[in-house]
Motif scaffolding. Structure first.
Motif, short mmCIF file in Angstrom:
data_model
loop_
_atom_site.label_atom_id
_atom_site.label_comp_id
_atom_site.label_asym_id
_atom_site.label_seq_id
_atom_site.Cartn_x
_atom_site.Cartn_y
_atom_site.Cartn_z
N SER A 48 0.82 -1.21 0.00
CA SER A 48 0.00 0.00 0.00
C SER A 48 0.86 1.26 0.00
O SER A 48 0.37 2.35 -0.31
CB SER A 48 -0.93 0.02 1.22
OG SER A 48 -0.21 0.22 2.42
N TYR A 50 2.95 2.09 -2.13
CA TYR A 50 2.94 2.63 -3.49
C TYR A 50 1.84 3.67 -3.65
O TYR A 50 2.06 4.74 -4.24
CB TYR A 50 2.73 1.48 -4.49
CG TYR A 50 2.59 1.94 -5.93
CD1 TYR A 50 3.70 2.11 -6.74
CD2 TYR A 50 1.33 2.19 -6.49
CE1 TYR A 50 3.57 2.52 -8.06
CE2 TYR A 50 1.18 2.61 -7.80
CZ TYR A 50 2.31 2.77 -8.58
OH TYR A 50 2.17 3.19 -9.89
N TYR A 51 0.67 3.38 -3.10
CA TYR A 51 -0.46 4.28 -3.27
C TYR A 51 -0.34 5.51 -2.36
O TYR A 51 -0.84 6.58 -2.71
CB TYR A 51 -1.76 3.52 -3.01
CG TYR A 51 -1.92 2.35 -3.95
CD1 TYR A 51 -2.26 2.54 -5.28
CD2 TYR A 51 -1.67 1.04 -3.52
CE1 TYR A 51 -2.37 1.46 -6.15
CE2 TYR A 51 -1.77 -0.03 -4.38
CZ TYR A 51 -2.12 0.19 -5.70
OH TYR A 51 -2.22 -0.88 -6.56
N GLY A 105 5.91 4.93 -5.79
CA GLY A 105 4.59 5.50 -6.07
C GLY A 105 4.66 6.99 -6.34
O GLY A 105 4.01 7.51 -7.25
N ALA A 215 -6.72 -2.45 -6.12
CA ALA A 215 -5.41 -2.43 -5.46
C ALA A 215 -5.12 -3.79 -4.82
O ALA A 215 -3.97 -4.25 -4.80
CB ALA A 215 -5.36 -1.33 -4.41
N GLY A 333 -7.17 7.18 -4.50
CA GLY A 333 -5.95 6.85 -3.78
C GLY A 333 -6.21 6.37 -2.36
O GLY A 333 -5.56 5.44 -1.88
N ALA A 336 -7.33 2.83 -2.51
CA ALA A 336 -6.21 1.93 -2.84
C ALA A 336 -5.28 1.73 -1.65
O ALA A 336 -4.69 0.66 -1.49
CB ALA A 336 -5.44 2.50 -4.03
N ILE A 337 -5.12 2.75 -0.81
CA ILE A 337 -4.25 2.64 0.36
C ILE A 337 -4.81 1.64 1.36
O ILE A 337 -4.07 0.83 1.94
CB ILE A 337 -4.07 4.03 1.02
CG1 ILE A 337 -3.19 4.92 0.14
CG2 ILE A 337 -3.44 3.89 2.41
CD1 ILE A 337 -3.15 6.37 0.60
#
Length: 444
Positions: A48, A50-51, A105, A215, A333, A336-337
Motif C-alpha cells: 500500500s 505505493y499508493y 509511487g 489495489a 488513492g 487503494a491505500i
C-alpha cells in the motif's frame, strides 16, 4: 490515428517501458515477499506504500513541474524510481521496502503527470479520443507483457530488480532525445470531496471501493499465488489473465453503459465482479478454471473505474471536470491505500482465499450502493449522458477526455466563476432539495 500518434512516438515508447517495469515490479514484490517469509499483514502495508506515494506525488509533483519543467522532472523522477527498485534486493526487510515503495509511487505519479500533460498538449479536440485510446492500449499492453518477464530470472535473485531498473532508466532516453516541445502546465484548484459527493454520491463511493478492490488484485495477486503453491510460470500466467481480461472487457462494457442507464450497468458489473471473486474461491483447486475465472474478474472489475468516472462526469461541464479530477484521484488513492493491508491481514488471520473475499466485498458494496442511489435520484436521460471513455486511474487523465474541450476553469477570466464553490454552486443546494424537485415533477 497513426498521424496523431506519430508526433508522440517517444512519449508512448517511454510510457510502455515504464509500464513494463511497473507491472513486473508489483508482481515480483509479492512473490519475493513470500520467499522472504514476510507476514502477509506486513506485505499488505508494504504494497500500500505505493499508493501513499502516488497520492503524495499527485499533490506535490505539479509544483515541481512548474518550477523546473517537464523534461527535468521526468528525468529526476525516473532516476528516483530506478534507484528505489535497485535498493529492494540490497535491504530486504519490510520497513526498507515500505519506504522504497512510497518513493516508487511518488515517482510514478509524477511520471504519469508529465506523460499525460504531454499527450494532452499534442492532442486536438478531433484527435484527443484517438490519443487516449492508444494511451490506454499502451498501458494495458505493457502490463500484460510485463507479467511474462517474471520468467526471465529467479525471483529470489537480484536480476529481475535490475531489469526493472533498466526499463525505467531507458524510458527516459526517447523522451530526452525527441524534438517534441514541452507543454505549459498549470495546476488548477480542486473541488472538495463533499462537493463531489453532492454531485455524484455513487461516483465518489464507487471510485473509492473500486480502487480498494483493484489495489488488492494488483498488489496481492502474486502473494496469493505464491501462498497456494503456484510455480513462477503459473504465477506469471495467473497475473497475465487479469490484465488480459481488463484489456478485452474495457470497451464492450463501456459501450453497454452508453446504451443503458449507467447506474444499472455499474450495479450489474459490480455484482458480477463480486460473484466471480466467489467463483475463484470455489474453483481455486482447478488451475485452468481459476485462470478463466481470474481473467473474468479482471475483465469485469477493470471498467468499474471508468464507469464511475463517466457517471460523475455526466453531471459536470468541462470546466468542472478539470476542477474535480484531482479530488477524484484523492478518493481513488485513499481506497487503494486501505485495500491491500485489510485483505492481507485477512489472509494472515483466516486463509489465502481472503484475497478473493476481500475483492468481492468491495465490489458487492458498490452494487448495493448503486441500487440505493436508484431510489434517491431519477436516472439521467440517455441523451444527456456523455460517452463512456476508458480512463486510467492516474492524476491527469481528465485533460485527455474527449468531452473536455480545452476550456479550463480560470478564475481570472471575467466570464468564469471566481471560486470553486461558485463553479459547483448548482450542486450545493443539498441532495434533499434535488429529491424534492424530482418528487414535485413526478406529482405534477
Amino acid at each position: 490515428m497513426f498521424h496523431a500518434v506519430k508526433g508522440c512516438w517517444a512519449l508512448f515508447l517511454g510510457l510502455g517501458l515504464m509500464m513494463l517495469g511497473n507491472g513486473l515490479h508489483g508482481t515480483l514484490l509479492g512473490v519475493r515477499a513470500k520467499l522472504e517469509s514476510f507476514p502477509n499483514g506486513l506485505t499488505g502495508i508494504v504494497m500500500s506504500g505505493y499508493y501513499v506515494g502516488f497520492l503524495l506525488g499527485s499533490m506535490i509533483v505539479p509544483k515541481l513541474v512548474n518550477s523546473v519543467g517537464h523534461v527535468r522532472t521526468f528525468g529526476a523522477l525516473a532516476g528516483l524510481a530506478s534507484t528505489a527498485v535497485l535498493l529492494h534486493p540490497v535491504f530486504v526487510d519490510p520497513i526498507s521496502w515500505g519506504i522504497m515503495r512510497i518513493l516508487t509511487g511518488f515517482s510514478y505519479a509524477g511520471l504519469y503527470i508529465v506523460c499525460e500533460s504531454w499527450v494532452n498538449n499534442a492532442s486536438t479536440n478531433e484527435t484527443r479520443g484517438q490519443m487516449l485510446s492508444f494511451y490506454m492500449l499502451v498501458i494495458f499492453g505493457a502490463l500484460c507483457l510485463s507479467q511474462l518477464l517474471l520468467n526471465v530470472a529467479d525471483p529470489s535473485s537480484f536480476e529481475l530488480f535490475t531489469l526493472i531498473s533498466v526499463l525505467i532508466s531507458v524510458a527516459v532516453v526517447p523522451i530526452l532525445v525527441s524534438a517534441t516541445p514541452a507543454p505549459s502546465y498549470e495546476a488548477s484548484e480542486n473541488a472538495s470531496m463533499l462537493m463531489l459527493y453532492q454531485v455524484s454520491p455513487l461516483g465518489v463511493v464507487g471510485l473509492f471501493f473500486t480502487m480498494m478492490g483493484q489495489a488488492i488484485l494488483f498488489s496481492l495477486g502474486g502473494v496469493y499465488a505464491a501462498e497456494v503453491g503456484m510455480s513462477v510460470p503459473q504465477i506469471s500466467l495467473f497475473m497475465l489473465m487479469m490484465f488480459v481480461g481488463g484489456l478485452l472487457f474495457q470497451w464492450p462494457i463501456g459501450k453497454l453503459s452508453d446504451i443503458f442507464d449507467r447506474r444499472q450497468v455499474i450495479a450489474v458489473v459490480a455484482f458480477l465482479s463480486a460473484a466471480t471473486g466467489v467463483g475463484c474461491v470455489l474453483l481455486e483447486d482447478n488451475y485452468i478454471m481459476l485462470l478463466v475465472m481470474f481473467g473474468l474478474l479482471g475483465g469485469l472489475s477493470s471498467p468499474l473505474y471508468s464507469l464511475c468516472l463517466a457517471h460523475t462526469n455526466d453531471y459536470l461541464n468541462p470546466q468542472q471536470m478539470v476542477a474535480a479530477s484531482g479530488t477524484l484521484v484523492l478518493v481513488s488513492g485513499l481506497g487503494a491505500i486501505f485495500g491491500p493491508p485489510a485483505a492481507a491481514f485477512a489472509m494472515e488471520q483466516f486463509a489465502a482465499d481472503s484475497f478473493f473475499w476481500g475483492t468481492s466485498v468491495c465490489f458487492a458494496l458498490i452494487g448495493v450502493f448503486a441500487l440505493y442511489r436508484m431510489t434517491r435520484r431519477a436516472s439521467l436521460p440517455q441523451a444527456e449522458q456523455g460517452d463512456y471513455v476508458a480512463m486510467a486511474p492516474t492524476p491527469n487523465t481528465a485533460g485527455l477526455n474527449p468531452e473536455f474541450d480545452g476550456t479550463e476553469w480560470n478564475p481570472c477570466e471575467p466570464d468564469h466563476p471566481d471560486t470553486v464553490e461558485e463553479l459547483f454552486e448548482e450542486f450545493l443546494t443539498g441532495e434533499d432539495d434535488l429529491i424534492d424537485e424530482e418528487e414535485d415533477r413526478e406529482n405534477s
